[in-house]
Design a protein around this motif. Structure first.
Motif, PDB file in Angstrom:
ATOM      1  N   ILE A 179      59.345  29.296  40.436  1.00  0.00           N
ATOM      2  CA  ILE A 179      60.249  28.271  39.924  1.00  0.00           C
ATOM      3  C   ILE A 179      59.465  27.216  39.134  1.00  0.00           C
ATOM      4  O   ILE A 179      59.963  26.661  38.145  1.00  0.00           O
ATOM      5  CB  ILE A 179      61.124  27.644  41.053  1.00  0.00           C
ATOM      6  N   CYS A 180      58.219  26.969  39.522  1.00  0.00           N
ATOM      7  CA  CYS A 180      57.352  26.055  38.754  1.00  0.00           C
ATOM      8  C   CYS A 180      57.207  26.547  37.320  1.00  0.00           C
ATOM      9  O   CYS A 180      57.308  25.777  36.369  1.00  0.00           O
ATOM     10  CB  CYS A 180      55.949  25.990  39.370  1.00  0.00           C
ATOM     11  N   VAL A 212      59.177  28.619  35.628  1.00  0.00           N
ATOM     12  CA  VAL A 212      60.452  28.529  34.902  1.00  0.00           C
ATOM     13  C   VAL A 212      60.692  27.088  34.434  1.00  0.00           C
ATOM     14  O   VAL A 212      61.078  26.850  33.289  1.00  0.00           O
ATOM     15  CB  VAL A 212      61.624  29.042  35.772  1.00  0.00           C
ATOM     16  N   LEU A 213      60.430  26.115  35.305  1.00  0.00           N
ATOM     17  CA  LEU A 213      60.639  24.706  34.932  1.00  0.00           C
ATOM     18  C   LEU A 213      59.752  24.293  33.770  1.00  0.00           C
ATOM     19  O   LEU A 213      60.205  23.646  32.824  1.00  0.00           O
ATOM     20  CB  LEU A 213      60.363  23.784  36.128  1.00  0.00           C
ATOM     21  N   GLU A 214      58.473  24.691  33.835  1.00  0.00           N
ATOM     22  CA  GLU A 214      57.560  24.316  32.748  1.00  0.00           C
ATOM     23  C   GLU A 214      57.983  24.985  31.439  1.00  0.00           C
ATOM     24  O   GLU A 214      57.954  24.361  30.368  1.00  0.00           O
ATOM     25  CB  GLU A 214      56.113  24.685  33.097  1.00  0.00           C
ATOM     26  N   LEU A 218      60.978  25.792  30.563  1.00  0.00           N
ATOM     27  CA  LEU A 218      62.177  25.104  30.064  1.00  0.00           C
ATOM     28  C   LEU A 218      61.819  23.785  29.376  1.00  0.00           C
ATOM     29  O   LEU A 218      62.386  23.439  28.338  1.00  0.00           O
ATOM     30  CB  LEU A 218      63.167  24.854  31.205  1.00  0.00           C
ATOM     31  N   VAL A 219      60.852  23.054  29.955  1.00  0.00           N
ATOM     32  CA  VAL A 219      60.404  21.803  29.322  1.00  0.00           C
ATOM     33  C   VAL A 219      59.847  22.117  27.928  1.00  0.00           C
ATOM     34  O   VAL A 219      60.214  21.482  26.936  1.00  0.00           O
ATOM     35  CB  VAL A 219      59.337  21.086  30.186  1.00  0.00           C
TER      36      VAL A 219
END
Lengths: 209, 209
Positions: free
Chosen positions: B149-150, B152-154, B156-157
């Motif tokens: 999930i880390c 995926v979040l990065e 997306l940013v």
């Protein structure tokens, strides 16, 4: 019912990754992944970049929902287009996300414009200081997503590898550590920052070894 | 009591970041941050690099504890030296970590050596297939740490920024996306992988814009 963000395992001062749902002018829902800062048991700051769809909605309505989730597809669909209509739940005001493990409704009481120049050029963000009104829980206990622990984990992986890395990889790790520290110091709490300091000190020793 | 890793919110096939505690030859405890793969409700694989302290202990003892935590300092102290003695709790066999939100005891039933060449040169890892015997919970519900999930979040940013990024930054984001995809495809589940595919497709459109 008392509103208490700390009961959602949020901590004062930390930034969390969430999905904000707002109301478009035509009454349809909009969802977007956003960072939200916990400022107290019933206070958050939503930080939005000038120019987005979300900011127009928040400026007009002064209301939004924050949805906590760990679903990678919900985050992704919220950035690329919008989640399917079936993902939204109608609320007294506006919409929340049905499959969020918790959602809360917020009202803006104060706006602050922040201008700074960065690698991207001029950057205007608005900080929407907001009162949390209502927490809806779909699951009892959970952990809000923070990029701080992500950064610490990646820094530890790089630290464990730097000694036996070839020169080019060593440079890459050094650049990454700088970027990770920047992010963790921006979004993390005191323990995350202390961890990064320890990692940086040890990194400087190991990179020579 | 039935052992059920799924009750700790673990999913089959996913890699989690945990702290493994092992027994040194002199009877003292050792702690190290390690990836652990959930292979079933009572099965894990611990993947260790040849040469570490931990691998010597696991090879000799065929037993270890996995400790789940989100404490950045506990992870950091476990890599740099060892946590203070007061952090360890004595168990029937060996030690667990007192402040982990859950710990479980594992016995190795099968070892597999994997040799491959990577950017670091020759890389020998041993996969310790292990039976989980006993789960100790210090907190009712929690979310194990996953780097998926880390990533995926990065991603997306970066996706949200790539359009307005200068050329140099665009190259940096492209390189990072490749590395993030590699990690997420290694440690993540089907939803994380699907999210990364969507992000990559959209990234290729936005980088031209």
């Amino acid at each position: 019912m008392t509103v208490d963000l700390y009961s959602l395992n949020m901590e004062k001062g930390l930034h969390y990754e969430a999905i904000v749902t707002t109301l478009n002018e035509d009454g349809t829902p909009n969802a977007a992944p956003m960072g939200v800062i916990c400022k107290g048991p019933d206070q958050v700051v939503l930080r939005l970049h000038e120019g987005s769809h979300t900011i127009a909605n928040v400026k007009r309505e002064k209301k939004f929902h924050i949805n906590l989730s760990r679903d990678p597809l919900l985050f992704t669909h919220s950035l690329i287009g919008n989640p399917p209509a079936t993902e939204f739940a109608e609320e007294k005001y506006g919409f929340s996300l049905k499959n969020a493990y918790a959602s809360f409704f917020c009202e803006v009481h104060h706006e602050k414009k922040v201008e700074k120049e960065d690698a991207m050029g001029d950057n205007i963000t608005i900080m929407f200081h907001s009162q949390v009104q209502d927490i809806k829980r779909n699951r009892k206990e959970y952990e809000p997503l923070s990029r701080a622990i992500c950064g610490v984990l990646e820094a530890l992986v790089n630290l464990s590898r730097v000694q036996r890395a070839p020169a080019e990889k060593k440079r890459e790790y050094t650049d990454r550590l700088k970027e990770i520290s920047r992010v963790v110091n921006h979004v993390g709490g005191p323990k995350h920052k202390e961890a990064m300091e320890l990692i940086q000190k040890e990194f400087e020793i190991r990179i020579k070894g």
